[in-house]
Structure formats: C-alpha cells, structure tokens
Design a protein around this motif. Structure first.
Motif, mmCIF file in Angstrom:
data_model
loop_
_atom_site.group_PDB
_atom_site.id
_atom_site.type_symbol
_atom_site.label_atom_id
_atom_site.label_comp_id
_atom_site.label_asym_id
_atom_site.label_seq_id
_atom_site.Cartn_x
_atom_site.Cartn_y
_atom_site.Cartn_z
ATOM 1 N N ARG A 287 31.155 90.883 19.201
ATOM 2 C CA ARG A 287 30.843 89.445 19.267
ATOM 3 C C ARG A 287 31.015 88.913 20.685
ATOM 4 N N ALA A 288 31.921 89.514 21.443
ATOM 5 C CA ALA A 288 32.141 89.097 22.831
ATOM 6 C C ALA A 288 31.108 89.677 23.780
ATOM 7 N N GLY A 289 30.215 90.537 23.276
ATOM 8 C CA GLY A 289 29.190 91.128 24.119
ATOM 9 C C GLY A 289 29.668 92.299 24.949
ATOM 10 N N LEU A 290 30.826 92.871 24.599
ATOM 11 C CA LEU A 290 31.406 93.956 25.392
ATOM 12 C C LEU A 290 30.990 95.336 24.899
ATOM 13 N N ILE A 291 30.538 95.440 23.648
ATOM 14 C CA ILE A 291 30.042 96.705 23.112
ATOM 15 C C ILE A 291 28.816 96.414 22.243
ATOM 16 N N THR A 292 28.053 97.463 21.959
ATOM 17 C CA THR A 292 26.992 97.373 20.965
ATOM 18 C C THR A 292 27.262 98.394 19.876
ATOM 19 N N THR A 293 26.754 98.130 18.701
ATOM 20 C CA THR A 293 26.966 99.000 17.554
ATOM 21 C C THR A 293 25.629 99.298 16.898
ATOM 22 N N THR A 294 25.370 100.565 16.622
ATOM 23 C CA THR A 294 24.160 100.965 15.918
ATOM 24 C C THR A 294 24.540 101.901 14.780
ATOM 25 N N ARG A 295 23.628 102.048 13.839
ATOM 26 C CA ARG A 295 23.883 102.932 12.699
ATOM 27 C C ARG A 295 22.937 104.124 12.771
ATOM 28 N N ASN A 296 23.478 105.309 12.580
ATOM 29 C CA ASN A 296 22.689 106.533 12.531
ATOM 30 C C ASN A 296 23.053 107.271 11.252
ATOM 31 N N GLY A 297 22.243 107.075 10.218
ATOM 32 C CA GLY A 297 22.576 107.634 8.917
ATOM 33 C C GLY A 297 23.812 106.963 8.362
ATOM 34 N N THR A 298 24.821 107.735 8.051
ATOM 35 C CA THR A 298 26.072 107.175 7.512
ATOM 36 C C THR A 298 27.078 106.862 8.619
ATOM 37 N N SER A 299 26.754 107.219 9.850
ATOM 38 C CA SER A 299 27.686 106.995 10.959
ATOM 39 C C SER A 299 27.412 105.665 11.653
ATOM 40 N N VAL A 300 28.483 105.021 12.118
ATOM 41 C CA VAL A 300 28.390 103.803 12.917
ATOM 42 C C VAL A 300 28.821 104.155 14.332
ATOM 43 N N LEU A 301 27.949 103.919 15.298
ATOM 44 C CA LEU A 301 28.175 104.345 16.674
ATOM 45 C C LEU A 301 28.381 103.146 17.580
ATOM 46 N N HIS A 302 29.361 103.233 18.465
ATOM 47 C CA HIS A 302 29.692 102.149 19.386
ATOM 48 C C HIS A 302 29.600 102.653 20.819
ATOM 49 N N VAL A 303 29.225 101.757 21.737
ATOM 50 C CA VAL A 303 29.208 102.095 23.159
ATOM 51 C C VAL A 303 29.360 100.805 23.956
ATOM 52 N N ARG A 304 29.919 100.907 25.162
ATOM 53 C CA ARG A 304 30.110 99.717 26.001
ATOM 54 C C ARG A 304 28.783 99.169 26.499
ATOM 55 N N THR A 305 28.718 97.851 26.660
ATOM 56 C CA THR A 305 27.597 97.199 27.319
ATOM 57 C C THR A 305 27.863 97.130 28.820
ATOM 58 N N MET A 306 26.887 96.638 29.560
ATOM 59 C CA MET A 306 27.104 96.422 30.988
ATOM 60 C C MET A 306 28.245 95.451 31.235
ATOM 61 N N MET A 307 28.355 94.423 30.393
ATOM 62 C CA MET A 307 29.443 93.476 30.546
ATOM 63 C C MET A 307 30.784 94.175 30.308
ATOM 64 N N GLY A 308 30.807 95.049 29.302
ATOM 65 C CA GLY A 308 32.028 95.807 29.060
ATOM 66 C C GLY A 308 32.357 96.733 30.206
ATOM 67 N N ASP A 309 31.320 97.383 30.770
ATOM 68 C CA ASP A 309 31.544 98.222 31.952
ATOM 69 C C ASP A 309 32.140 97.416 33.103
ATOM 70 N N GLY A 310 31.593 96.213 33.291
ATOM 71 C CA GLY A 310 32.072 95.380 34.378
ATOM 72 C C GLY A 310 33.527 94.981 34.205
ATOM 73 N N LEU A 311 33.927 94.753 32.959
ATOM 74 C CA LEU A 311 35.316 94.370 32.692
ATOM 75 C C LEU A 311 36.261 95.538 32.953
ATOM 76 N N VAL A 312 35.807 96.746 32.606
ATOM 77 C CA VAL A 312 36.644 97.930 32.795
ATOM 78 C C VAL A 312 36.674 98.372 34.260
#
Length: 315
Positions: A287-312
């Motif tokens: 919700r803060a725009g720091l990661i995105t979430t997608t679904r691949n079959g039964t798995s839920v996958l997360h990864v950082r966004t550019m904003m999240g990269d910038g924060l880290v």
C-alpha cells in the motif's frame, strides 16, 4: 511455440500511448497528465500535442505506421522509420482517420506524404518526447524491466503458456486461443507467424494489436505499474537503525530481502515468522508503494519497487 517476449519498451508505442494518456488519462496517469500539460503549455507546445492527438486518437483506429513493427532500438531510429513511410501506405492509413476540426488539412498533407507536413510531424514528436517522456524514460524502463524479467523467467521455466497466462486481467489464455477484452470485435489469426509480446508503460488497461492483420503479429501489453518517483539527492545510504525505526524491524527486514522476487513462504522462513504475519507486513509495504505483489499459480510473489529500492539504497 513461436511466442517471443520483447525485452524492452518500444519508444514509438510509448509515444503514441502516452498521447492517449494525455488526452484520456486513466487514474494512474492523471497527475502525470496534468503536470505534462502544464509543461507543454509553458513551452508553447500544446499545438504540437493537438496535432499528434489528431493523428493518434485515444479511441478507435490510429495508423500502424506510427508504431513500426521493426521495433526501433531508440527514439531517433523510430522517428526516421516513421518519416520514411512510403506514400501509398501513408495515404491508406491516414485516410481511415476521422479528421477533427482544425487538423484536416495537416492530416491530408501527412497522408499525401508532403515533405513540409512530415517535417512538422517529426518536429512535434521530438518536442513532445523531449518535454514529457524523456524525463521518465529511465524510470519507465526500470519498472517495465522488472516485469519483463519475471515474465521471461516464467517462460523459460514453464513455457509460452506461462507468458500468455500472465498478461493481466484483460486477457485469458484458452489454448490455442488468447482472448483479450478489446473495444471492438476482431479475430487475429497468426497462421504460423508467431506472436511478439511488447511491454508498455504508458499503455491503456488492455493489450493492443496492430490494425493491419497482414503485418507481423504484435501484442502490446501494459506492465504492472509502480508510482512515478524521483530518487533523493542523498549520496549516503540510510543506516540500518534509521530504516528499522521508520518501518519496524520485521518490515525493514522484509523490504531488504526483496531485491529479488520471493514468495510469502520464503519470506516467512527467512524472517523466522509466520506466513500470515508476512502477509500483513507485505500488505502494508504494498500500500505504501514499496513492493509489488503478483500471483503465479498458487504462489504469491513479492519484489521491491523503485521507491523501495530508493529507501533501502537511497538511489
């Protein structure tokens, strides 16, 4: 089996589809459209935009020659390809447009291939691109690159079915037919030619194909979007304590781990917490725009966004 995953944005598709977002913006692009209009007005380029919008209207048909199937390597190559279109094709494709008031004579001149009109088209495209697209080029490329890499990895691991089945909610893969929620009813038969999947950042909410079915089949699909964001000017990365104080220890750890795509289960294992707890933390980060979430079959996958990269990493 001949499905090809394009690895980068096409500069001419981005130009045309950004014009659509300028004239009829989706909610995601409203603030960009407003800012861009102010920039164009300040530079005295609103007339350029009106002419481009007349040639590439936001609804219905627009000419295929504006988006060459050769997929130019950069914007200048794309401009040269557009401006070198032969007169018979210009006449046929521009002739299908309904000319809006005030642009009829210019469109007719473009359709006739008159040098002055084509020069004016090139000038308008370059000015528009320089003013409102070039400032976001790197961000758009990085955001789309994340999506394309995930799509390519799934294709390598699971075949073309995985690519065709994950192009967004406007598509449905029912082998051997790919169904797309489209403004008009049409069937596109590949007839052994294969299909090239081209990502777009500025694209509307459903994939788009070329109007002419005899051209090499291309499907331009919108990538998962992240917020526009300009990195800060700080050169030093924030300290571990600062990130933990801002987000809390578990969320800070989750955010740091997501420089590569991880499932909820993998995050739970690495943070020594439960999957349900990870789901709550990732929901806040998303919700803060720091990661995105997608679904691949039964798995839920997360990864950082550019904003999240910038924060880290602070840029």
């Amino acid at each position: 089996m001949r499905t090809r995953v394009g690895g980068r944005l096409d500069p001419m598709w981005e130009l045309v589809l950004s014009i659509h977002q300028m004239t009829r913006p989706e909610s995601y692009f409203i603030s960009w459209s407003r800012r861009s209009r102010r920039k164009l007005a300040a530079a005295g380029l609103l007339r350029d935009t009106e002419l481009l919008a007349a040639l590439a209207p936001a609804s219905g048909y627009f000419p295929d020659f504006l988006t060459p199937v050769s997929m130019p390597a950069d914007f200048e190559e794309g401009i040269e390809t557009v401006l070198s279109t032969d007169k018979s094709r210009l006449h046929a494709e521009v002739g299908r447009l309904d000319a809006p008031r005030g642009s009829g004579s210019w469109l007719a001149d473009v359709g006739a291939g008159r040098p002055a009109a084509l020069h004016r088209l090139g000038v308008a495209m370059r000015r528009y691109h320089r003013t409102v697209l070039a400032p976001h080029r790197d961000q758009a490329a990085q955001i789309s690159g994340r999506w394309v890499n995930r799509l390519a990895q799934r294709t390598l691991a699971h075949g073309a079915d995985a690519a065709l089945g994950t192009l967004g909610p406007a598509t449905r893969w029912r082998p051997p037919v790919l169904e797309v929620a489209y403004p008009v009813r049409r069937d596109l038969h590949l007839e052994g030619r294969g299909l090239t999947l081209v990502p777009t950042f500025f694209g509307i909410n459903h994939p788009i194909a070329l109007a002419d079915p005899t051209l090499r089949p291309v499907l331009v699909y919108p990538v998962h979007r992240e917020a526009f964001w300009q990195p800060g000017n700080a050169t030093d990365p924030p300290g571990t304590d600062a990130l933990r104080e801002l987000l809390g220890e578990t969320r800070a750890t989750v955010l740091r781990l997501l420089d590569t795509e991880l499932t909820t289960t993998a995050l739970a294992a690495r943070t020594a917490t439960s999957p349900s707890s990870v789901s709550r933390h990732t929901a806040v980060l998303r919700r803060a725009g720091l990661i995105t979430t997608t679904r691949n079959g039964t798995s839920v996958l997360h990864v950082r966004t550019m904003m999240g990269d910038g924060l880290v990493h602070r840029g």
